[in-house]
Design a protein around this motif. Structure first.
Motif, short mmCIF file in Angstrom:
data_model
loop_
_atom_site.label_atom_id
_atom_site.label_comp_id
_atom_site.label_asym_id
_atom_site.label_seq_id
_atom_site.Cartn_x
_atom_site.Cartn_y
_atom_site.Cartn_z
N ILE A 10 0.83 -1.21 0.00
CA ILE A 10 0.00 0.00 0.00
C ILE A 10 0.86 1.26 0.00
O ILE A 10 0.55 2.24 -0.66
CB ILE A 10 -0.96 0.00 1.20
CG1 ILE A 10 -2.01 -1.10 1.03
CG2 ILE A 10 -1.64 1.36 1.37
CD1 ILE A 10 -3.01 -1.18 2.17
N ALA A 11 1.97 1.19 0.73
CA ALA A 11 2.83 2.36 0.88
C ALA A 11 3.48 2.80 -0.43
O ALA A 11 3.85 3.96 -0.58
CB ALA A 11 3.90 2.09 1.94
N VAL A 12 3.64 1.88 -1.38
CA VAL A 12 4.31 2.24 -2.63
C VAL A 12 3.32 2.50 -3.77
O VAL A 12 3.74 2.77 -4.89
CB VAL A 12 5.33 1.16 -3.05
CG1 VAL A 12 6.38 0.97 -1.98
CG2 VAL A 12 4.64 -0.16 -3.37
N LEU A 13 2.03 2.41 -3.48
CA LEU A 13 1.02 2.64 -4.52
C LEU A 13 0.29 3.96 -4.29
O LEU A 13 -0.14 4.25 -3.17
CB LEU A 13 -0.01 1.50 -4.52
CG LEU A 13 0.49 0.10 -4.86
CD1 LEU A 13 -0.66 -0.89 -4.80
CD2 LEU A 13 1.18 0.05 -6.21
N ARG A 14 0.16 4.72 -5.34
CA ARG A 14 -0.71 5.90 -5.29
C ARG A 14 -2.15 5.44 -5.47
O ARG A 14 -2.44 4.58 -6.31
CB ARG A 14 -0.33 6.88 -6.41
CG ARG A 14 -1.28 8.07 -6.53
CD ARG A 14 -0.92 8.95 -7.70
NE ARG A 14 0.23 9.77 -7.41
CZ ARG A 14 0.17 10.98 -6.84
NH1 ARG A 14 -1.01 11.50 -6.50
NH2 ARG A 14 1.26 11.67 -6.61
N LYS A 15 -3.05 5.97 -4.68
CA LYS A 15 -4.46 5.62 -4.79
C LYS A 15 -5.15 6.52 -5.81
O LYS A 15 -4.93 7.72 -5.83
CB LYS A 15 -5.17 5.80 -3.44
CG LYS A 15 -4.69 4.88 -2.33
CD LYS A 15 -5.55 5.03 -1.10
CE LYS A 15 -5.51 6.46 -0.57
NZ LYS A 15 -6.31 6.63 0.67
N TYR A 16 -6.00 5.92 -6.63
CA TYR A 16 -6.77 6.72 -7.59
C TYR A 16 -8.15 6.10 -7.76
O TYR A 16 -8.27 4.97 -8.25
CB TYR A 16 -6.07 6.82 -8.94
CG TYR A 16 -6.66 7.88 -9.83
CD1 TYR A 16 -6.28 9.21 -9.69
CD2 TYR A 16 -7.61 7.56 -10.79
CE1 TYR A 16 -6.84 10.20 -10.49
CE2 TYR A 16 -8.17 8.54 -11.59
CZ TYR A 16 -7.79 9.86 -11.44
OH TYR A 16 -8.33 10.84 -12.22
N LYS A 17 -9.17 6.83 -7.38
CA LYS A 17 -10.54 6.32 -7.44
C LYS A 17 -11.24 6.83 -8.70
O LYS A 17 -11.19 8.02 -9.00
CB LYS A 17 -11.34 6.76 -6.21
CG LYS A 17 -12.76 6.19 -6.17
CD LYS A 17 -13.48 6.60 -4.90
CE LYS A 17 -14.88 5.98 -4.84
NZ LYS A 17 -15.61 6.39 -3.61
N ILE A 18 -11.87 5.92 -9.42
CA ILE A 18 -12.70 6.29 -10.56
C ILE A 18 -14.13 6.44 -10.05
O ILE A 18 -14.76 5.46 -9.62
CB ILE A 18 -12.66 5.23 -11.68
CG1 ILE A 18 -11.22 4.99 -12.14
CG2 ILE A 18 -13.56 5.64 -12.84
CD1 ILE A 18 -10.58 6.16 -12.81
N GLU A 19 -14.61 7.64 -10.08
CA GLU A 19 -15.96 7.91 -9.59
C GLU A 19 -17.00 7.62 -10.68
O GLU A 19 -16.71 7.78 -11.87
CB GLU A 19 -16.08 9.38 -9.16
CG GLU A 19 -15.14 9.79 -8.04
CD GLU A 19 -15.62 9.33 -6.67
OE1 GLU A 19 -16.68 8.69 -6.59
OE2 GLU A 19 -14.92 9.62 -5.70
N PRO A 20 -18.20 7.22 -10.29
CA PRO A 20 -19.27 7.07 -11.29
C PRO A 20 -19.67 8.44 -11.82
O PRO A 20 -19.43 9.47 -11.17
CB PRO A 20 -20.40 6.41 -10.50
CG PRO A 20 -20.14 6.78 -9.08
CD PRO A 20 -18.65 6.87 -8.93
#
Length: 207
Positions: free
Chosen positions: A190-200
């Motif tokens: 988790i620490a090495v991944l950037r989070k990116y959410k695709i919103e509806p």
């Protein structure tokens, strides 16, 4: 081939992913992104268009259940001069080693052809199935093997030799639960991944 008409009102998401990709290639930053969001919000369409624009590789992981199948699939992406180098590992008896070599093959593809962006769609299913298969073959606890697979992915991302997108149709809390170490500590992945959410889409856009 996908065109703009299939990616209606998703220019922002494409620009963001392209920016992360350029940061990875030029600065060695943001080399791993986890893209998440509920089903049917357009993630796959966005990711396929991103791959088309940057000349990358898209892999739908939902049907891949063991490292040997994964390596066979990866071989199809390799130029002829690299196929023989990695095909020999199909005869290897250690499935975890085969999994590592499959990712090494993708890195070799990046280094030799410039295809430096790799999308693993529904990666949480990939981790679940592959870990289960390896655990059965090695007669080991699945939790231990899952831990090893996540550690492998972390090592791959930290090498910064390619740009990785791990996509999932889970919400963030479920993602964290899926890729968290068995002892409830936060997974180093988790620490090495950037989070990116695709919103509806909102109601107006959907209409």
């Amino acid at each position: 081939m996908l065109g703009t008409k299939y990616i209606f009102d998703r220019e922002t998401e494409l620009r963001d992913l392209e920016r992360y990709y350029k940061d990875c290639v030029s600065l060695g930053a943001n080399c791993g992104v986890i893209v998440y969001g509920w089903r049917r919000v357009g993630k796959t369409t966005i990711l396929k268009e991103f791959v088309r624009k940057v000349n990358g590789v898209y892999i739908n992981c939902i049907w891949i259940s063991d490292p040997y199948v994964f390596l066979r699939l990866v071989l199809d992406f390799l130029p002829t001069d690299l196929v023989g180098k990695f095909k020999i590992f199909l005869g290897e008896g250690d499935p975890m080693f085969v999994l590592r070599k499959a990712f090494d093959a993708l890195i070799s593809l990046a280094e030799s052809t410039g295809k430096r962006a790799f999308v693993l769609d529904e990666f949480h299913i990939f981790v679940e199935k592959v870990s289960g298969r390896i655990a059965r073959e090695k007669k080991a606890k699945k939790e231990v093997i899952t831990d090893d697979v996540l550690g492998l992915l972390k090592d791959i991302v930290e090498a910064k030799k390619a740009f990785w997108i791990f996509s999932t149709s889970l919400g963030w809390e479920k993602v964290r639960e899926t890729i968290t170490r068995p002892k409830k500590a936060e997974s180093p992945l988790i620490a090495v991944l950037r989070k990116y959410k695709i919103e509806p889409f909102d109601k107006e856009t959907s209409i």
